[in-house]
Design an enzyme around this catalytic site. Sequence first.
Site, PDB file in Angstrom:
ATOM      1  N   SER A 126      14.869 -25.860   3.183  1.00 18.52           N
ATOM      2  CA  SER A 126      15.392 -24.499   3.067  1.00 18.52           C
ATOM      3  C   SER A 126      16.889 -24.460   3.320  1.00 18.52           C
ATOM      4  O   SER A 126      17.345 -24.832   4.401  1.00 18.52           O
ATOM      5  CB  SER A 126      14.695 -23.580   4.074  1.00 18.52           C
ATOM      6  OG  SER A 126      15.201 -22.261   3.927  1.00 18.52           O
ATOM      7  N   ASN A 128      18.537 -21.921   3.849  1.00 19.46           N
ATOM      8  CA  ASN A 128      18.748 -21.001   4.971  1.00 19.46           C
ATOM      9  C   ASN A 128      17.438 -20.804   5.677  1.00 19.46           C
ATOM     10  O   ASN A 128      16.532 -20.190   5.149  1.00 19.46           O
ATOM     11  CB  ASN A 128      19.300 -19.650   4.509  1.00 19.46           C
ATOM     12  CG  ASN A 128      19.729 -18.831   5.726  1.00 19.46           C
ATOM     13  OD1 ASN A 128      18.967 -18.663   6.674  1.00 19.46           O
ATOM     14  ND2 ASN A 128      20.967 -18.358   5.716  1.00 19.46           N
ATOM     15  N   HIS A 158      31.414 -17.020   5.824  1.00 18.69           N
ATOM     16  CA  HIS A 158      31.202 -18.079   6.820  1.00 18.69           C
ATOM     17  C   HIS A 158      32.512 -18.401   7.520  1.00 18.69           C
ATOM     18  O   HIS A 158      33.576 -17.960   7.103  1.00 18.69           O
ATOM     19  CB  HIS A 158      30.630 -19.346   6.158  1.00 18.69           C
ATOM     20  CG  HIS A 158      29.186 -19.229   5.782  1.00 18.69           C
ATOM     21  ND1 HIS A 158      28.764 -18.730   4.575  1.00 18.69           N
ATOM     22  CD2 HIS A 158      28.063 -19.508   6.492  1.00 18.69           C
ATOM     23  CE1 HIS A 158      27.442 -18.741   4.533  1.00 18.69           C
ATOM     24  NE2 HIS A 158      26.986 -19.198   5.682  1.00 18.69           N
ATOM     25  N   LYS A 162      34.112 -24.004   6.598  1.00 19.13           N
ATOM     26  CA  LYS A 162      32.991 -24.366   5.710  1.00 19.13           C
ATOM     27  C   LYS A 162      33.516 -24.636   4.303  1.00 19.13           C
ATOM     28  O   LYS A 162      34.083 -23.765   3.653  1.00 19.13           O
ATOM     29  CB  LYS A 162      31.952 -23.242   5.683  1.00 19.13           C
ATOM     30  CG  LYS A 162      30.714 -23.576   4.826  1.00 19.13           C
ATOM     31  CD  LYS A 162      29.641 -22.511   4.948  1.00 19.13           C
ATOM     32  CE  LYS A 162      28.498 -22.697   3.994  1.00 19.13           C
ATOM     33  NZ  LYS A 162      27.683 -23.899   4.248  1.00 19.13           N
ATOM     34  N   GLY A 167      24.734 -22.492   0.333  1.00 12.72           N
ATOM     35  CA  GLY A 167      23.511 -22.848  -0.377  1.00 12.72           C
ATOM     36  C   GLY A 167      22.545 -21.678  -0.439  1.00 12.72           C
ATOM     37  O   GLY A 167      21.803 -21.501  -1.395  1.00 12.72           O
ATOM     38  N   THR A 168      22.596 -20.846   0.601  1.00 14.37           N
ATOM     39  CA  THR A 168      21.742 -19.651   0.628  1.00 14.37           C
ATOM     40  C   THR A 168      22.103 -18.703  -0.501  1.00 14.37           C
ATOM     41  O   THR A 168      21.232 -18.205  -1.221  1.00 14.37           O
ATOM     42  CB  THR A 168      21.932 -18.920   1.968  1.00 14.37           C
ATOM     43  OG1 THR A 168      21.631 -19.820   3.033  1.00 14.37           O
ATOM     44  CG2 THR A 168      21.048 -17.700   2.060  1.00 14.37           C
TER      45      THR A 168
END
Length: 270
Positions: A126, A128, A158, A162, A167-168
């Site tokens: 996952s 997230n 974020h 980062k 990815g979320t």
Amino acid sequence: MTITIGLFGFGKTGSVVAKEIINDFECELKWVMRESAMHEGEYASKLLGFDHSEGKIYRIENICMDQFFKHNRVDVIIDFSSSSAVNVYKEAVKYGSKIVSAISNYDQEDIRKLKELSRQTAVLYSPNITVGINFLMEASKSLQKIAPNADIEIIEEHFRGKQDVSGTALRIAEELGLDKEQHVNSIRVGGIVGKHEVVFGLPNQTIRIVHESHNRAAFGQGAIYASKWIMGKETGIYSMEQALSLIMSGEEDLEKDAERFIADVPIKTS
Ligand SMILES: NC(=O)C1=CN([C@@H]2O[C@H](COP(=O)(O)OP(=O)(O)OC[C@H]3O[C@@H](n4cnc5c(N)ncnc54)[C@H](OP(=O)(O)O)[C@@H]3O)[C@@H](O)[C@H]2O)C=CC1
Ligand SMILES: O=C(O)C1=N[C@H](C(=O)O)C[C@H](O)C1
């Protein structure tokens, strides 16, 4: 029954996840794997302020893969390190370990290897791993059905360092059938842990669905939930949506499960 856990990564997130694992009475942190020699041989528990010794720290390049996993077998490996770690814990799968991977941005070859591992063991992946972001995804899909002509944009925020696009956010775009290049907007400021917002634009009004992680403990709690869930699963690859399906369908009471997320879990003293 205590779930034994091996943790990859002891950075911004892994170090907080380690504390959540140590605090959970149903889990035991057997070891932590990291890239550098920092605190090698020490115990994560002691570095995190506990009195007891739990979660010995190892440096990945100093371990003999086969021997290490043979003699340090764990029920579940939780990965908060980097894409390449999948090349290491494939050895652990030989000894029955299941995998919970939270790596948000795999490169193509590594995600293929992760999926390959799911032929030998249960793998939950996952980008997230918070419970809440999965509620955001379900709510967004429902709203999109109600308002199919709305303009939709995704905003992810974020911390300044980062490098990768969330990815979320990419996963949310995929779920909503949006072009990831066109409809994901990234903001990098300060120390924001993680905020995802789905903006629905209608002719005379705007609807926003927002999820914000205020503390990296949220990722630890999600990873622990996933680890407990995957213990009963057969070989295959799973998502956090599947792990939460009973809660999402209302068949399971989040309140009951929320105890894991909101109660003050007494800290182990032994
Ligand atoms: N799915 C989710 O909900 C979330 C996912 N993440 C993801 O987790 C990952 C880590 O994030 P973050 O903690 O901020 O990153 P950091 O850079 O702060 O930490 C990375 C950690 O992984 C270790 N590491 C790197 N490569 C390896 C390797 N090959 N084997 C073993 N250890 C390794 C590093 O070791 P060392 O300290 O020695 O350098 C460090 O401890 C990222 O992919 C991030 O996107 C983060 C939060 C939530
Ligand atoms: O790097 C992080 O910290 C996070 N990464 C994940 C992502 O890229 O979506 C999830 C979370 O927002 C924090």
